[in-house]
Design a protein around this motif. Structure first.
Motif, short mmCIF file in Angstrom:
data_model
loop_
_atom_site.label_atom_id
_atom_site.label_comp_id
_atom_site.label_asym_id
_atom_site.label_seq_id
_atom_site.Cartn_x
_atom_site.Cartn_y
_atom_site.Cartn_z
N HIS A 32 0.81 -1.15 -0.02
CA HIS A 32 -0.15 0.02 0.04
C HIS A 32 0.80 1.26 -0.03
O HIS A 32 0.35 2.23 -0.27
N ASP A 35 2.92 5.21 3.46
CA ASP A 35 2.29 6.37 4.33
C ASP A 35 0.83 6.12 4.41
O ASP A 35 0.20 6.70 5.14
N LYS A 36 0.41 5.20 3.33
CA LYS A 36 -1.25 4.72 3.54
C LYS A 36 -1.47 3.71 4.70
O LYS A 36 -2.62 3.59 4.82
N THR A 38 -1.72 2.91 8.07
CA THR A 38 -1.58 3.19 9.65
C THR A 38 -1.38 2.21 10.52
O THR A 38 -1.58 0.83 10.22
N LYS B 117 4.75 7.27 -5.05
CA LYS B 117 3.48 7.58 -4.44
C LYS B 117 2.39 7.97 -5.39
O LYS B 117 1.40 7.79 -4.98
N THR B 121 -1.62 6.02 -7.23
CA THR B 121 -2.70 6.89 -6.95
C THR B 121 -3.93 7.16 -8.00
O THR B 121 -3.32 7.08 -9.19
#
Lengths: 213, 213, 213, 213
Positions: A32, A35-36, A38, B117, B121
């Motif tokens: 993922h 950063d994504k 958690t 990144k 997306t």
DNA sequence: TATGAATGAGGCTTCATTCAT
DNA sequence: AATGAATGAAGCCTCATTCAT
């Protein structure tokens, strides 16, 4: 079961869980993007509560750093295995080193990204130091072997780290290539290409014959 | 000043401001890391309001993507300049390509991070497509030249992109090396080392003499 | 309305909101206890979003500190008002000081608690410094007046701050008494009691007659 | 050792441990502030497991409350000691009371803070009640003695609790002063000042001579 | 009985984005 | 067009308390 056994069993479980957290975190980071992901996602993946993560690691950053250290330690194992064996063939080492680096490119790419993020941060400076120590030790192993080859006249007589870093750079670039959505589209013959790269890697610091271009 | 002039003046100012935003954003991304830079920081650096940024770019991601496209377009200029000149020397091109890539390593490293990144997306798919088109075009330019050299017998007869990507990989690795806090400590003789790397880059796909190792 | 007016109107609104936040926060702190009041509760009480609070104050601690400063500034006003008037009656000042301190005991008790929590903290050290400066200035005002009375032979000839702090201590204790759920039960005749205290406060540093006990 | 002895030994150990927990908790609360002290910290300080704390106290609040009760019980001892002795000198009592209150100002300040936090809470109502009962009993002791002095014409003829609470207030204020980082800076001559305060405390409810100011 | 790993509600804070002026 | 105050979802982390061993 004796009390002692119970205690060591508990400790063992605790370690195992720690390993579990690191492994799952790594998987999530890779798939993922770090950063994504958690802390809660990691906890869910492991099947534990959010708070439990913090019994093992002080911060999310620490998880990342520990992952990097783990990688570097595995690399150290490569050297240890070689040194333990009677056969201290430098070509073998070069090959092992490369295959280790190329073995899990996604993972390496993750650490490459983390490097940038965490090295500049002040959180966990002692872990960063720790990481760098292991790396320095790994570097020493590599340069020692390269120096042998230089003295044997097999490699160009430049500082040993020139060779080591050139190899590092090529491997690093190969990993990045491996990842880029864009560049991937162009590479039909992956195996062929990476063999080509490997061959370059092996040859690249060799002493040049006078009639080379 | 006529109304028409006024209007075109305004349009010009708008463009200039856009360029300004991109430039400042890039500087901030490089110096602070893209995660630590907020839209507000960019606005402050440009000397405009936060809202104004959003008159130029739909999202923060768009700024990043536009930065990457800008880079790729500049690279395209390198080829155009070469093609415009009579002199279609392939060695010259290789050198220009390398020096462009190595010229501003911090910048390249930024785009490398962004690549990961943003590519995954969904936020601005059309821009990603756009980026990839320009890159593909740049790739075509490179492979065309490499193919010429292969047919001239100067380079190993493998798919042209093997050479291109090998070069790309080495340059990429060199950039990463340039950045790593850790590895930097070991490289005393930077100039010497990067010369060594460049030499490897130039030789690396050359047709081998039979008596090479 | 001109642009200038609009701007100043906005600034005014912003200030007013800040005041609003402080006021509501103070009310909530007093009625629920500062620990039980969350930033969200304050935002809800003001009728704004949580994030808006952070446009005005960097942290929750800052809100507390600003509240304390506000109190100390109001106290400074008491002195200014007296100095502006021709009548520099020290008795009047003492009375005003006491009535200010006793006027809103709950509020004072709040600040007393905050004092302990915030003074030891490193967050917002400049605000703490600011607070202490205002206080120091208020102290100077008080001691100056007390010194006059000493030189007039009305008060015992001890360092002026002895008198000031003795008064402070009594007022402080009175406020605490006022609050204690427990002690309150015993005090039937509140007015009578606080008059008694005030009388003590006024007399307490007076020069003793030789035939006093 | 008989079984009975073993059992009573265990009970004794249990009591001792309880006392230990309370003592360590109090020390930590005073030095770090009650908010910063976690149950785990207390357990570590005592050298036991976190869970064990909960064998002795239902909640963290209970620890606080028990600490306050302990304080009030110690105060009760002051009176008992006096009553046991033949000498029921009221001046002696006043002095003992003051010195008890002033003896460990940090400790008293702690309870003052806890008072506010716990009294409003519903968590352990029966303990709060208990606390208040002991206090009430202590109050009775004090007022009884004061009443004697009033009837002897030594003190102003106001409700006895006026005198008691006035003394309480002054002592309370003195403690607060003792603590304030800010006000401390101004007090050079601590001994002198606190003597001054004590003198005021002793005199403050005395019957006034007609020629006093 | 003692333990300490596990929990998860809840607090503080950040920041990309919106929108009324 | 330019602004920047307002928003609120979302993230990280804390810690009192529980409970299986």
């Amino acid at each position: 079961m004796s009390d002692l056994q119970k205690v060591s069993q508990k400790t063992l479980d605790f370690r195992r869980r720690e390993e579990d957290i690191l492994q799952r975190a790594q998987e999530l980071f890779i798939s993922h993007g770090e950063d994504k992901v958690t802390v809660e996602m990691i906890a869910d993946a492991v099947g534990i509560g959010k708070g439990t993560i913090y019994k093992h690691f002080e911060t999310k950053d620490e998880i990342c750093l520990r992952l990097m250290i783990r990688y570097e330690e595995e690399l150290a194992q490569v050297f240890i295995r070689l040194v333990d064996g009677e056969d201290k063939d430098s070509a073998r080492l070069a090959k092992d080193y490369f295959s280790f680096r190329m073995n899990d490119p996604e993972r390496y790419a993750l650490f490459d990204r983390l490097e940038h993020k965490l090295t500049n941060t002040t959180s966990c400076p002692e872990l960063v130091k720790n990481l760098h120590e292991i790396r320095a030790s790994n570097m020493d192993q590599l340069t020692a072997i390269v120096e042998t080859r230089i003295s044997e006249g097999k490699l160009q007589d430049v500082p040993a780290y020139f060779h080591v870093f050139a190899a590092w750079a090529l491997a690093h670039g190969a990993v990045a290539l491996y990842h880029s959505k864009f560049y991937q589209e162009f590479i039909d013959d992956k195996d062929g290409f990476f063999d080509f790269l490997a061959e370059i890697g092996i040859r690249m610091g060799n002493k040049r014959n006078k009639d080379d271009d």
